[in-house]
Design a protein around this motif. Structure first.
Motif, mmCIF file in Angstrom:
data_model
loop_
_atom_site.group_PDB
_atom_site.id
_atom_site.type_symbol
_atom_site.label_atom_id
_atom_site.label_comp_id
_atom_site.label_asym_id
_atom_site.label_seq_id
_atom_site.Cartn_x
_atom_site.Cartn_y
_atom_site.Cartn_z
ATOM 1 N N UNK A 99 50.709 37.628 50.109
ATOM 2 C CA UNK A 99 50.342 38.475 48.985
ATOM 3 C C UNK A 99 48.840 38.324 48.720
ATOM 4 N N UNK A 100 48.028 39.242 49.239
ATOM 5 C CA UNK A 100 46.584 39.143 48.985
ATOM 6 C C UNK A 100 46.284 39.321 47.495
ATOM 7 N N UNK A 101 45.079 38.954 47.100
ATOM 8 C CA UNK A 101 44.690 38.963 45.698
ATOM 9 C C UNK A 101 44.912 40.312 45.029
ATOM 10 N N UNK A 102 44.624 41.407 45.723
ATOM 11 C CA UNK A 102 44.812 42.736 45.132
ATOM 12 C C UNK A 102 46.283 42.996 44.806
ATOM 13 N N UNK A 103 47.192 42.587 45.671
ATOM 14 C CA UNK A 103 48.626 42.770 45.415
ATOM 15 C C UNK A 103 49.103 41.854 44.292
ATOM 16 N N UNK A 104 48.566 40.639 44.242
ATOM 17 C CA UNK A 104 48.918 39.699 43.178
ATOM 18 C C UNK A 104 48.490 40.249 41.822
ATOM 19 N N UNK A 105 47.278 40.776 41.737
ATOM 20 C CA UNK A 105 46.786 41.356 40.481
ATOM 21 C C UNK A 105 47.656 42.530 40.055
ATOM 22 N N UNK A 106 48.046 43.360 40.999
ATOM 23 C CA UNK A 106 48.904 44.497 40.688
ATOM 24 C C UNK A 106 50.280 44.074 40.204
ATOM 25 N N UNK A 107 50.802 42.982 40.754
ATOM 26 C CA UNK A 107 52.141 42.540 40.365
ATOM 27 C C UNK A 107 52.173 41.934 38.966
ATOM 28 N N UNK A 108 51.089 41.305 38.539
ATOM 29 C CA UNK A 108 51.098 40.729 37.186
ATOM 30 C C UNK A 108 50.596 41.715 36.134
ATOM 31 N N UNK A 109 49.928 42.777 36.550
ATOM 32 C CA UNK A 109 49.395 43.751 35.586
ATOM 33 C C UNK A 109 50.500 44.398 34.764
ATOM 34 N N UNK A 110 51.666 44.573 35.352
ATOM 35 C CA UNK A 110 52.755 45.244 34.646
ATOM 36 C C UNK A 110 53.339 44.390 33.520
ATOM 37 N N UNK A 111 53.148 43.089 33.540
ATOM 38 C CA UNK A 111 53.704 42.226 32.496
ATOM 39 C C UNK A 111 52.659 41.764 31.479
ATOM 40 N N UNK A 112 51.410 42.129 31.676
ATOM 41 C CA UNK A 112 50.371 41.758 30.720
ATOM 42 C C UNK A 112 50.444 42.663 29.482
ATOM 43 N N UNK A 113 50.185 42.086 28.311
ATOM 44 C CA UNK A 113 50.206 42.925 27.112
ATOM 45 C C UNK A 113 49.091 43.949 27.141
ATOM 46 N N UNK A 114 49.384 45.134 26.595
ATOM 47 C CA UNK A 114 48.371 46.193 26.547
ATOM 48 C C UNK A 114 48.092 46.554 25.104
ATOM 49 N N UNK A 115 46.933 47.146 24.865
ATOM 50 C CA UNK A 115 46.585 47.582 23.521
ATOM 51 C C UNK A 115 47.409 48.792 23.140
ATOM 52 N N UNK A 116 47.876 48.827 21.914
ATOM 53 C CA UNK A 116 48.685 49.962 21.454
ATOM 54 C C UNK A 116 47.841 51.003 20.772
#
Length: 116
Positions: A99-116
């Protein structure tokens, strides 16, 4: 831990990691962090391994590295791997990360909180 300068121009410009790499040498144990699983290969003299640039984690200094462009417009546009591949030539030990860094970042981006 020392700095190693990549001597091949193509690998330096298009290899994803640039001209400067880290070189680990000496006796002892080292702990490294790679993303995904480690897949190991032992290359015979002259044997080549073609991988996506982001998947190369480490290799013996007896190995050489070069970059080759992906052939075919369809492969570049729809292959999902980009325009360049890394070619590692033996002899030596090579470790790839699944899992290269770009794929790792993409996989955790979906669980990070976002601004509402």
């Amino acid at each position: 831990l020392t700095v190693f300068f990549q001597k091949k121009m193509g690998a330096g410009f298009f290899g994803g990691e640039g001209f400067i790499m880290q070189k680990l040498s000496g006796r002892g144990m080292a702990f490294l962090e790679i993303d995904g699983s480690a897949v190991e290969y032992d290359l015979a003299p002259g044997q080549q391994l073609i991988v996506d640039t982001g998947n190369l984690a480490m290799m013996d200094e007896t190995c050489s590295i070069d970059i080759q462009s992906v052939k075919g417009v369809k492969n570049v546009l729809f292959g999902g791997e980009g325009m360049f591949n890394t070619v590692v030539t033996g002899p030596g030990h090579v470790v790839l990360q699944t899992m290269p860094l770009s794929a790792f970042a993409g996989s955790i981006a979906s669980v990070l909180p976002s601004k509402s």
